[in-house]
Design a protein around this motif. Structure first.
Motif, PDB file in Angstrom:
ATOM      1  N   GLY A   7       0.813  -1.203   0.000  1.00  0.00           N
ATOM      2  CA  GLY A   7       0.000   0.000   0.000  1.00  0.00           C
ATOM      3  C   GLY A   7       0.848   1.255   0.000  1.00  0.00           C
ATOM      4  N   ILE A   8       0.405   2.263  -0.770  1.00  0.00           N
ATOM      5  CA  ILE A   8       1.139   3.528  -0.812  1.00  0.00           C
ATOM      6  C   ILE A   8       0.262   4.720  -0.429  1.00  0.00           C
ATOM      7  CG2 ILE A   8       2.811   2.720  -2.514  1.00  0.00           C
ATOM      8  CD1 ILE A   8       1.214   4.253  -4.657  1.00  0.00           C
ATOM      9  N   ARG A   9      -1.069   4.569  -0.498  1.00  0.00           N
ATOM     10  CA  ARG A   9      -1.945   5.687  -0.106  1.00  0.00           C
ATOM     11  C   ARG A   9      -3.282   5.151   0.371  1.00  0.00           C
ATOM     12  NH1 ARG A   9      -5.644   9.891  -2.050  1.00  0.00           N
ATOM     13  NH2 ARG A   9      -6.063   8.739  -3.972  1.00  0.00           N
ATOM     14  N   TYR A  10      -3.645   5.510   1.602  1.00  0.00           N
ATOM     15  CA  TYR A  10      -4.943   5.141   2.151  1.00  0.00           C
ATOM     16  C   TYR A  10      -5.962   6.165   1.665  1.00  0.00           C
ATOM     17  CZ  TYR A  10      -8.556   3.909   5.547  1.00  0.00           C
ATOM     18  OH  TYR A  10      -9.744   3.517   6.149  1.00  0.00           O
ATOM     19  N   VAL A  11      -6.989   5.696   0.928  1.00  0.00           N
ATOM     20  CA  VAL A  11      -7.927   6.621   0.290  1.00  0.00           C
ATOM     21  C   VAL A  11      -9.113   6.932   1.190  1.00  0.00           C
ATOM     22  CG1 VAL A  11      -9.395   7.032  -1.727  1.00  0.00           C
ATOM     23  CG2 VAL A  11      -7.228   5.792  -1.993  1.00  0.00           C
ATOM     24  N   PHE A  36      -8.746  -5.861   6.813  1.00  0.00           N
ATOM     25  CA  PHE A  36      -7.642  -5.776   7.758  1.00  0.00           C
ATOM     26  C   PHE A  36      -7.690  -6.858   8.826  1.00  0.00           C
ATOM     27  CE2 PHE A  36      -8.316  -1.407   6.185  1.00  0.00           C
ATOM     28  CZ  PHE A  36      -7.050  -1.152   5.664  1.00  0.00           C
ATOM     29  N   THR A  37      -6.513  -7.330   9.186  1.00  0.00           N
ATOM     30  CA  THR A  37      -6.427  -8.352  10.230  1.00  0.00           C
ATOM     31  C   THR A  37      -6.857  -7.819  11.584  1.00  0.00           C
ATOM     32  OG1 THR A  37      -4.094  -7.774  10.536  1.00  0.00           O
ATOM     33  CG2 THR A  37      -4.583  -9.635   9.088  1.00  0.00           C
ATOM     34  N   GLY A  38      -6.791  -6.497  11.765  1.00  0.00           N
ATOM     35  CA  GLY A  38      -7.158  -5.920  13.046  1.00  0.00           C
ATOM     36  C   GLY A  38      -8.651  -5.724  13.242  1.00  0.00           C
ATOM     37  N   ALA A  39      -9.468  -6.042  12.231  1.00  0.00           N
ATOM     38  CA  ALA A  39     -10.920  -5.902  12.354  1.00  0.00           C
ATOM     39  C   ALA A  39     -11.459  -6.927  13.345  1.00  0.00           C
ATOM     40  CB  ALA A  39     -11.582  -6.082  10.995  1.00  0.00           C
ATOM     41  N   PHE A  69      -1.744  -8.149   0.722  1.00  0.00           N
ATOM     42  CA  PHE A  69      -1.589  -6.685   0.767  1.00  0.00           C
ATOM     43  C   PHE A  69      -0.761  -6.295   1.983  1.00  0.00           C
ATOM     44  CE2 PHE A  69      -2.483  -2.251   0.805  1.00  0.00           C
ATOM     45  CZ  PHE A  69      -2.883  -1.928  -0.494  1.00  0.00           C
ATOM     46  N   ASP A  70       0.444  -5.796   1.724  1.00  0.00           N
ATOM     47  CA  ASP A  70       1.311  -5.336   2.796  1.00  0.00           C
ATOM     48  C   ASP A  70       0.943  -3.892   3.143  1.00  0.00           C
ATOM     49  OD1 ASP A  70       3.619  -5.652   4.576  1.00  0.00           O
ATOM     50  OD2 ASP A  70       4.527  -4.120   3.299  1.00  0.00           O
ATOM     51  N   PHE A  71       0.555  -3.687   4.395  1.00  0.00           N
ATOM     52  CA  PHE A  71       0.032  -2.376   4.795  1.00  0.00           C
ATOM     53  C   PHE A  71       0.861  -1.785   5.921  1.00  0.00           C
ATOM     54  CE2 PHE A  71      -2.778   0.351   7.321  1.00  0.00           C
ATOM     55  CZ  PHE A  71      -3.234   1.219   6.339  1.00  0.00           C
ATOM     56  N   ASP A  72       1.329  -0.560   5.715  1.00  0.00           N
ATOM     57  CA  ASP A  72       2.030   0.196   6.743  1.00  0.00           C
ATOM     58  C   ASP A  72       1.051   1.236   7.297  1.00  0.00           C
ATOM     59  OD1 ASP A  72       3.582   1.844   8.309  1.00  0.00           O
ATOM     60  OD2 ASP A  72       5.245   1.947   6.899  1.00  0.00           O
ATOM     61  N   PRO A  73       0.691   1.157   8.580  1.00  0.00           N
ATOM     62  CA  PRO A  73      -0.290   2.096   9.147  1.00  0.00           C
ATOM     63  C   PRO A  73       0.080   3.565   8.981  1.00  0.00           C
ATOM     64  CG  PRO A  73       0.101   0.276  10.658  1.00  0.00           C
ATOM     65  CD  PRO A  73       1.133   0.157   9.562  1.00  0.00           C
ATOM     66  N   VAL A  74       1.340   3.850   8.718  1.00  0.00           N
ATOM     67  CA  VAL A  74       1.776   5.248   8.553  1.00  0.00           C
ATOM     68  C   VAL A  74       1.020   5.930   7.422  1.00  0.00           C
ATOM     69  CG1 VAL A  74       3.729   6.698   7.876  1.00  0.00           C
ATOM     70  CG2 VAL A  74       4.065   4.873   9.545  1.00  0.00           C
ATOM     71  N   ILE A  75       0.672   5.173   6.364  1.00  0.00           N
ATOM     72  CA  ILE A  75       0.016   5.813   5.221  1.00  0.00           C
ATOM     73  C   ILE A  75      -1.428   6.209   5.536  1.00  0.00           C
ATOM     74  CG2 ILE A  75       1.467   4.511   3.616  1.00  0.00           C
ATOM     75  CD1 ILE A  75      -0.986   2.861   2.881  1.00  0.00           C
ATOM     76  N   GLY A  76      -1.948   5.757   6.676  1.00  0.00           N
ATOM     77  CA  GLY A  76      -3.313   6.115   7.055  1.00  0.00           C
ATOM     78  C   GLY A  76      -3.395   7.151   8.154  1.00  0.00           C
ATOM     79  N   LEU A  77      -2.294   7.822   8.451  1.00  0.00           N
ATOM     80  CA  LEU A  77      -2.279   8.779   9.555  1.00  0.00           C
ATOM     81  C   LEU A  77      -3.209   9.970   9.326  1.00  0.00           C
ATOM     82  CD1 LEU A  77       1.505   8.876  10.579  1.00  0.00           C
ATOM     83  CD2 LEU A  77      -0.414   7.813  11.785  1.00  0.00           C
ATOM     84  N   GLY A  78      -3.557  10.235   8.075  1.00  0.00           N
ATOM     85  CA  GLY A  78      -4.451  11.352   7.787  1.00  0.00           C
ATOM     86  C   GLY A  78      -5.918  11.046   8.049  1.00  0.00           C
ATOM     87  N   GLU A  83     -11.422   5.612  15.739  1.00  0.00           N
ATOM     88  CA  GLU A  83     -11.710   4.181  15.731  1.00  0.00           C
ATOM     89  C   GLU A  83     -11.048   3.503  14.533  1.00  0.00           C
ATOM     90  OE1 GLU A  83     -15.549   1.121  15.801  1.00  0.00           O
ATOM     91  OE2 GLU A  83     -15.846   3.277  16.018  1.00  0.00           O
ATOM     92  N   ILE A  84     -11.097   4.158  13.384  1.00  0.00           N
ATOM     93  CA  ILE A  84     -10.456   3.601  12.194  1.00  0.00           C
ATOM     94  C   ILE A  84      -8.946   3.671  12.325  1.00  0.00           C
ATOM     95  CG2 ILE A  84     -10.149   3.892   9.704  1.00  0.00           C
ATOM     96  CD1 ILE A  84     -13.066   4.763   9.579  1.00  0.00           C
ATOM     97  N   GLN A  85      -8.435   4.743  12.946  1.00  0.00           N
ATOM     98  CA  GLN A  85      -7.002   4.837  13.206  1.00  0.00           C
ATOM     99  C   GLN A  85      -6.536   3.641  14.040  1.00  0.00           C
ATOM    100  OE1 GLN A  85      -4.228   6.404  12.623  1.00  0.00           O
ATOM    101  NE2 GLN A  85      -5.006   7.906  11.174  1.00  0.00           N
ATOM    102  N   ASP A  86      -7.318   3.285  15.046  1.00  0.00           N
ATOM    103  CA  ASP A  86      -6.961   2.140  15.890  1.00  0.00           C
ATOM    104  C   ASP A  86      -6.950   0.859  15.071  1.00  0.00           C
ATOM    105  OD1 ASP A  86      -6.800   3.860  18.034  1.00  0.00           O
ATOM    106  OD2 ASP A  86      -8.801   3.379  18.809  1.00  0.00           O
ATOM    107  N   LEU A  87      -7.921   0.723  14.157  1.00  0.00           N
ATOM    108  CA  LEU A  87      -7.970  -0.454  13.292  1.00  0.00           C
ATOM    109  C   LEU A  87      -6.726  -0.533  12.412  1.00  0.00           C
ATOM    110  CD1 LEU A  87      -9.307  -2.811  11.726  1.00  0.00           C
ATOM    111  CD2 LEU A  87     -10.532  -1.089  10.377  1.00  0.00           C
ATOM    112  N   LEU A  88      -6.356   0.584  11.810  1.00  0.00           N
ATOM    113  CA  LEU A  88      -5.195   0.602  10.921  1.00  0.00           C
ATOM    114  C   LEU A  88      -3.904   0.322  11.683  1.00  0.00           C
ATOM    115  CD1 LEU A  88      -6.060   3.688   8.659  1.00  0.00           C
ATOM    116  CD2 LEU A  88      -6.631   1.276   8.307  1.00  0.00           C
TER     117      LEU A  88
END
Length: 273
Positions: A7-11, A36-39, A69-78, A83-88
């Protein structure tokens, strides 16, 4: 192995689903719906997506392409929703992506027609995987380029949430009275004659091999990921043999009514683009 992307951009989050998947752009220039595995449903929902989705594909049913899908939570900081931040933040690493189908329409059984043969194949398939989430209230199907696509199989394989009772749960009838395609005269017996012989141990071995070891490790009652894979194969192989005998459809489906003229014209216009 499923193809892997990063992942490069969380939309944006998709709030319609209970698991709150997200639309994410990846390094292959594709856009994916990521689960997401955190759901709340955890890795079991992702396992169900892989097994059901890849089995459907091999039975010539339309499902979006799946990727690791390799996901880095940093791309979702915006993302402003905490609650969604916690999921990411709890979903860093390997997740599951499904190809985003741009311009697709949610399937409505009162608007779109479905061929009875296709309806029968989908009803039989849903019975095979124990899918409890394809009702007329929540069809989990899309119409894309005038074709019907199956999505969201996280609630399938419901017996894998308790392997101790899996065989008993798997032997129960499949209630299709509220299935989204029940009104299109499906014939799951005819579908079984076509599809059941194709569900072989070799095919299921191929499908279950696509589930990452990370999602199968430490499963209670099993020593290795391959033992868990074998359990999925054995149950699905047994269901393929006779599940058509345990599908319960409503005795009579109400007469299908045509959509209002304004809605029919709008849908045709969308499909023509």
């Amino acid at each position: 192995m499923l193809r892997e992307v990063t992942g490069i951009r969380y939309v944006t989050p998709l709030r319609e689903g209970g698991s709150v998947p997200g639309v994410v752009e990846a390094d292959d220039l594709g856009t994916y719906v990521v689960k997401f595995t955190g759901a709340a449903q955890g890795r079991k929902a992702l396992i169900a997506e892989v097994v059901a989705g890849e089995l459907a594909r091999r039975l010539d049913l339309r499902v979006p392409d799946l990727v690791r899908f390799d996901f880095d939570p940093v791309i979702g900081l915006g993302e402003p929703d905490q609650e969604i931040q916690d999921l990411l933040k709890s979903s860093g690493g390997l997740n599951l992506g499904m190809d985003f189908l741009p311009g697709s329409l949610g399937f409505d059984p009162l608007v779109f027609g479905v061929d009875p043969v296709e309806a029968g194949r989908i009803v039989w398939f849903d019975a095979l995987i124990g899918n409890v989430d394809r009702s007329w209230r929540n069809p989990n199907m899309l119409v894309w380029h005038k074709d019907l696509w199956l999505i969201d199989h996280g609630a399938a394989l419901i017996w894998h949430h308790n392997w101790k009772t899996a065989h008993t749960a798997s032997a129960k009838p499949y209630d299709a009275a509220d299935h989204a395609l029940a009104r299109f005269s499906p014939d799951p017996v005819a579908a079984a004659a076509e599809l059941a012989p194709r569900v072989t141990d070799a095919l299921l071995t191929e499908v279950t091999a696509l589930v990452p070891d990370e999602w199968l490790t430490d499963e209670p009652g099993f020593d290795t990921p391959d033992e868990v894979r074998r359990a999925y194969r054995e149950l699905l192989l047994a269901r393929a043999a006779d599940i058509h005998e345990r599908i319960r459809l409503a005795p009579q489906q109400e007469e299908k009514q045509p959509p209002p003229e304004w809605l029919r014209t709008w849908v045709e216009g969308k499909n023509a683009k």
